[in-house]
Design an enzyme around this catalytic site. Sequence first.
Site, PDB file in Angstrom:
ATOM      1  N   GLY A   9       0.844  -1.187   0.000  1.00  0.00           N
ATOM      2  CA  GLY A   9       0.000   0.000   0.000  1.00  0.00           C
ATOM      3  C   GLY A   9       0.879   1.236   0.000  1.00  0.00           C
ATOM      4  O   GLY A   9       2.090   1.154  -0.266  1.00  0.00           O
ATOM      5  N   ARG A  32      -1.517  -8.695  -4.878  1.00  0.00           N
ATOM      6  CA  ARG A  32      -1.936  -8.937  -6.261  1.00  0.00           C
ATOM      7  C   ARG A  32      -0.713  -9.036  -7.185  1.00  0.00           C
ATOM      8  O   ARG A  32       0.116  -8.108  -7.224  1.00  0.00           O
ATOM      9  CB  ARG A  32      -2.848  -7.796  -6.728  1.00  0.00           C
ATOM     10  CG  ARG A  32      -4.246  -7.871  -6.102  1.00  0.00           C
ATOM     11  CD  ARG A  32      -5.069  -6.637  -6.413  1.00  0.00           C
ATOM     12  NE  ARG A  32      -4.517  -5.447  -5.789  1.00  0.00           N
ATOM     13  CZ  ARG A  32      -4.214  -4.326  -6.426  1.00  0.00           C
ATOM     14  NH1 ARG A  32      -4.403  -4.223  -7.722  1.00  0.00           N
ATOM     15  NH2 ARG A  32      -3.723  -3.286  -5.767  1.00  0.00           N
ATOM     16  N   LYS A 105      -1.044   1.483  12.426  1.00  0.00           N
ATOM     17  CA  LYS A 105      -1.427   2.373  13.530  1.00  0.00           C
ATOM     18  C   LYS A 105      -2.878   2.113  13.900  1.00  0.00           C
ATOM     19  O   LYS A 105      -3.797   2.771  13.413  1.00  0.00           O
ATOM     20  CB  LYS A 105      -1.223   3.827  13.118  1.00  0.00           C
ATOM     21  CG  LYS A 105       0.254   4.188  12.913  1.00  0.00           C
ATOM     22  CD  LYS A 105       0.421   5.585  12.385  1.00  0.00           C
ATOM     23  CE  LYS A 105       1.895   5.977  12.294  1.00  0.00           C
ATOM     24  NZ  LYS A 105       2.105   7.254  11.602  1.00  0.00           N
ATOM     25  N   LYS A 190      -4.128   9.062  17.500  1.00  0.00           N
ATOM     26  CA  LYS A 190      -4.116  10.265  16.634  1.00  0.00           C
ATOM     27  C   LYS A 190      -5.016  10.091  15.415  1.00  0.00           C
ATOM     28  O   LYS A 190      -5.552  11.070  14.888  1.00  0.00           O
ATOM     29  CB  LYS A 190      -2.690  10.665  16.266  1.00  0.00           C
ATOM     30  CG  LYS A 190      -1.931   9.684  15.367  1.00  0.00           C
ATOM     31  CD  LYS A 190      -2.143   9.901  13.899  1.00  0.00           C
ATOM     32  CE  LYS A 190      -1.601   8.767  13.062  1.00  0.00           C
ATOM     33  NZ  LYS A 190      -1.870   8.902  11.643  1.00  0.00           N
ATOM     34  N   THR A 247      -1.160  14.589  11.186  1.00  0.00           N
ATOM     35  CA  THR A 247      -2.362  13.921  10.668  1.00  0.00           C
ATOM     36  C   THR A 247      -3.596  14.812  10.776  1.00  0.00           C
ATOM     37  O   THR A 247      -4.428  14.851   9.872  1.00  0.00           O
ATOM     38  CB  THR A 247      -2.580  12.582  11.410  1.00  0.00           C
ATOM     39  OG1 THR A 247      -1.347  11.871  11.426  1.00  0.00           O
ATOM     40  CG2 THR A 247      -3.626  11.732  10.739  1.00  0.00           C
ATOM     41  N   SER A 253      -3.972  13.258   4.865  1.00  0.00           N
ATOM     42  CA  SER A 253      -4.395  12.217   5.808  1.00  0.00           C
ATOM     43  C   SER A 253      -5.735  11.616   5.393  1.00  0.00           C
ATOM     44  O   SER A 253      -6.703  12.333   5.155  1.00  0.00           O
ATOM     45  CB  SER A 253      -4.531  12.801   7.218  1.00  0.00           C
ATOM     46  OG  SER A 253      -5.392  11.981   8.005  1.00  0.00           O
ATOM     47  N   GLU A 281      -7.689   4.064   9.471  1.00  0.00           N
ATOM     48  CA  GLU A 281      -7.655   3.158  10.624  1.00  0.00           C
ATOM     49  C   GLU A 281      -8.546   3.601  11.783  1.00  0.00           C
ATOM     50  O   GLU A 281      -9.086   2.791  12.524  1.00  0.00           O
ATOM     51  CB  GLU A 281      -6.205   3.027  11.122  1.00  0.00           C
ATOM     52  CG  GLU A 281      -5.260   2.301  10.181  1.00  0.00           C
ATOM     53  CD  GLU A 281      -5.303   0.791  10.376  1.00  0.00           C
ATOM     54  OE1 GLU A 281      -6.294   0.279  10.920  1.00  0.00           O
ATOM     55  OE2 GLU A 281      -4.338   0.131   9.948  1.00  0.00           O
TER      56      GLU A 281
END
Length: 333
Positions: A9, A32, A105, A190, A247, A253, A281
């Site tokens: 990623g 992939r 995270k 965060k 962030t 972000s 996340e």
Amino acid sequence: MQAVVMGAGSWGTTVAKVLVDAGTPTRIWARRPELAEAINSSHENPDYLKGIPLPEALHAVSDVAEALDGADVVVLGVPSQSLRGNLEQWLPRLNDDMVFVSLAKGVETSTVMRMSEVIADVTGAAPERIAVLSGPNLAKEVAAGQPAATVIGCPDEQRAVMLQEAFSTSYFRPYTNTDVIGCELGGAVKNVIALACGMASGVGFGQNTLATIITRGLAETIRLGVAAGADVQTLAGLAGVGDLVATCCSPLSRNRTFGVALGEGKTLEEAQAATNGQVAEGVKSCSSVRALAEIHGVDVPLTDAVHQVCHEGMTVHDAIAMLLGRPRKPEIR
Ligand SMILES: NC(=O)C1=CN([C@@H]2O[C@H](COP(=O)(O)OP(=O)(O)OC[C@H]3O[C@@H](n4cnc5c(N)ncnc54)[C@H](O)[C@@H]3O)[C@@H](O)[C@H]2O)C=CC1
Ligand SMILES: O=C(CO)COP(=O)(O)O
């Protein structure tokens, strides 16, 4: 030393680039085969880091056995909620000499475990063989070679220094820290606070509101972190305040962007689309962070509000009214 980054990623790819630039022989595993092929043929990750040249020495594979064969350092670049499942699949190819470095995270929703705990739980590795990398590190900026620092958390200081060398480049400066709990909770909380900041910006509020959420978000992070065993100085450092500020303030972000969409009145599905299907996340970790806070008897009102918006159908406006309607109290207790 041979490193492998498991997960191609945006952050996994960026960290693989950092490792190669640091002179560490590195390969990257992509789920992939077509992505692995694209990385090898075009030296670019067209899906996650379009337009950013990757070093020719970075070789991508899609076969897990090939990826892990001979690896000394296994960097885990998959999302928090899939890490356990991935490690279980890879287990037959993992060995007792490998050092694991977690990039994720988040806090696992089903167990409220931090990522280093999940790694230990699945692999049986001792804490000394598990490290985390966390700091103000928006992937696109690091991949473009913009200067940034980070923290390598590992209870084994010597191992942390070895990893520090493996990840050090002219633009990426890792510090070592033995406080893994602080590094991990700083990084997980965060993301939740960035969602709250995004929501406020999406509604149309300005910098005073943003600074208020960041600062009270830090108070929340410190309360939870210290109760869970973190060192307050870690939370005042790069993996705490540093990452919180980056962030909460950056349009890059995904968590902040997701929050902006919700603040603008979009649905969860529409907000997901706004982050191009990439992982935000905090949407899941708001539930596990809240559960962890409950275990430690700690108040986390911003996290609670984000959880209610993301999972209990509360509107952003009602969440703001709820936060501002809380009983008055001193700033420091
Ligand atoms: N992107 C960033 O700027 C930074 C991200 N992180 C953290 O790194 C972790 C990974 O994030 P990104 O690479 O940015 O996410 P991403 O959304 O760009 O990529 C996630 C990667 O994991 C793969 N993946 C998704 N589900 C999977 C599964 N079930 N099994 C195997 N692979 C799966 C995807 O195919 C993709 O390659 C997250 O925990 C994030 O919080 C940390 C620092 C910076
Ligand atoms: O962790 C990050 C920066 O340090 C990236 O944040 P997002 O996952 O919100 O994009």
